[in-house]
Design an enzyme around this catalytic site. Structure first.
Site, PDB file in Angstrom:
ATOM      1  N   HIS A 161     -17.070  11.831  22.353  1.00  0.00           N
ATOM      2  CA  HIS A 161     -16.666  10.419  21.907  1.00  0.00           C
ATOM      3  C   HIS A 161     -15.260  10.350  21.750  1.00  0.00           C
ATOM      4  O   HIS A 161     -14.468  10.879  20.963  1.00  0.00           O
ATOM      5  CB  HIS A 161     -17.172  10.133  20.590  1.00  0.00           C
ATOM      6  CG  HIS A 161     -16.649   8.882  20.111  1.00  0.00           C
ATOM      7  ND1 HIS A 161     -17.596   7.629  20.312  1.00  0.00           N
ATOM      8  CD2 HIS A 161     -15.980   8.185  19.216  1.00  0.00           C
ATOM      9  CE1 HIS A 161     -17.067   6.582  19.872  1.00  0.00           C
ATOM     10  NE2 HIS A 161     -15.881   6.972  19.174  1.00  0.00           N
ATOM     11  N   GLY A 192     -10.011  -6.015  27.852  1.00  0.00           N
ATOM     12  CA  GLY A 192     -11.392  -6.282  28.201  1.00  0.00           C
ATOM     13  C   GLY A 192     -12.419  -5.147  27.481  1.00  0.00           C
ATOM     14  O   GLY A 192     -13.832  -5.071  28.095  1.00  0.00           O
ATOM     15  N   HIS A 196     -15.241   5.007  29.074  1.00  0.00           N
ATOM     16  CA  HIS A 196     -16.385   4.903  30.195  1.00  0.00           C
ATOM     17  C   HIS A 196     -15.513   4.291  31.231  1.00  0.00           C
ATOM     18  O   HIS A 196     -14.648   3.566  31.209  1.00  0.00           O
ATOM     19  CB  HIS A 196     -17.515   3.962  29.892  1.00  0.00           C
ATOM     20  CG  HIS A 196     -17.041   2.710  29.084  1.00  0.00           C
ATOM     21  ND1 HIS A 196     -16.586   2.385  27.979  1.00  0.00           N
ATOM     22  CD2 HIS A 196     -16.992   1.385  29.838  1.00  0.00           C
ATOM     23  CE1 HIS A 196     -16.127   0.957  27.868  1.00  0.00           C
ATOM     24  NE2 HIS A 196     -16.437   0.409  28.935  1.00  0.00           N
TER      25      HIS A 196
HETATM   26  P1  5GP Z   1     -16.122  -2.464  28.856  1.00  0.00           P
HETATM   27  O1  5GP Z   1     -16.204  -4.014  28.541  1.00  0.00           O
HETATM   28  O2  5GP Z   1     -16.097  -2.134  27.386  1.00  0.00           O
HETATM   29  O3  5GP Z   1     -15.260  -2.232  29.620  1.00  0.00           O
HETATM   30  O4  5GP Z   1     -17.390  -2.197  29.355  1.00  0.00           O
HETATM   31  C1  5GP Z   1     -18.820  -2.036  28.630  1.00  0.00           C
HETATM   32  C2  5GP Z   1     -19.772  -2.135  29.450  1.00  0.00           C
HETATM   33  O5  5GP Z   1     -21.128  -1.851  28.819  1.00  0.00           O
HETATM   34  C3  5GP Z   1     -19.987  -3.715  30.076  1.00  0.00           C
HETATM   35  O6  5GP Z   1     -20.049  -3.916  31.241  1.00  0.00           O
HETATM   36  C4  5GP Z   1     -21.446  -3.982  29.423  1.00  0.00           C
HETATM   37  O7  5GP Z   1     -22.218  -4.701  30.220  1.00  0.00           O
HETATM   38  C5  5GP Z   1     -22.126  -2.525  29.328  1.00  0.00           C
HETATM   39  N1  5GP Z   1     -23.228  -2.284  28.209  1.00  0.00           N
HETATM   40  C6  5GP Z   1     -23.022  -3.169  27.027  1.00  0.00           C
HETATM   41  N2  5GP Z   1     -24.111  -2.722  26.273  1.00  0.00           N
HETATM   42  C7  5GP Z   1     -24.885  -1.923  27.110  1.00  0.00           C
HETATM   43  C8  5GP Z   1     -26.156  -1.234  26.989  1.00  0.00           C
HETATM   44  O8  5GP Z   1     -26.857  -1.203  25.747  1.00  0.00           O
HETATM   45  N3  5GP Z   1     -26.650  -0.631  27.774  1.00  0.00           N
HETATM   46  C9  5GP Z   1     -25.895  -0.343  29.018  1.00  0.00           C
HETATM   47  N4  5GP Z   1     -26.408   0.212  30.153  1.00  0.00           N
HETATM   48  N5  5GP Z   1     -24.637  -1.217  29.345  1.00  0.00           N
HETATM   49  C10 5GP Z   1     -24.245  -1.727  28.281  1.00  0.00           C
HETATM   50 ZN    ZN Z   2     -19.407   7.112  21.320  1.00  0.00          ZN
END
Ligand code: 5GP
Ligand code: ZN
Length: 109
Positions: free
Chosen positions: A44, A89, A96
């Site tokens: 994490h 964002g 990730h």
């Molecule tokens: P960020 O917005 O933090 O850069 O990316 C987070 C990503 O996680 C988003 O593209 C969103 O669609 C994805 N995401 C959010 N919740 C879940 C989930 O429960 N499962 C999966 N596989 N993706 C998720």
């Molecule tokens: Zn975590």
């Protein structure tokens, strides 16, 4: 304290695109491209803003797997993005990398 979403997902018996002892890759739940895979370290780490030299070997490992994961997903051309902080964002506070491709990537960086 509630466990973070991606800490939970990595331990779930849900489909994974790739996993080993250090990293996990799985499909984004709301894909923004024909192929949209999230690649995370099992550890994490909150975001790219919290990367330190101690994470060097882990992240080198992760990056060497990106072309393997991309190739297995049928991608020859792809983009890798990480958002650090809500202002950029980021919505899940576990480092990730978005691996996207398989169609036009209309935003030119
Ligand atoms: P960020 O917005 O933090 O850069 O990316 C987070 C990503 O996680 C988003 O593209 C969103 O669609 C994805 N995401 C959010 N919740 C879940 C989930 O429960 N499962 C999966 N596989 N993706 C998720
Ligand atoms: Zn975590």
């Amino acid at each position: 304290m509630d466990e973070c979403l991606f800490c939970r997902i990595q331990k779930e018996d849900s489909p994974k695109v790739y996993e080993d002892e250090l990293i996990v890759a799985f499909n984004d739940i709301a894909p923004k491209a024909p192929v949209h895979i999230l690649i995370i370290p099992r550890e994490h780490i909150v975001s790219a803003a919290r990367i330190t030299p101690e994470h060097g070997a882990l992240l080198a490992h992760l990056w060497t797997k990106i072309p393997v994961i991309a190739k297995d997903a049928g991608l020859t051309d792809f983009r890798v993005v990480t958002n650090a902080g809500s202002g950029a964002g980021q919505s899940v506070d576990h480092l990730h990398f978005h691996l996207i491709g398989g169609g036009p990537l209309n935003i030119v960086l």
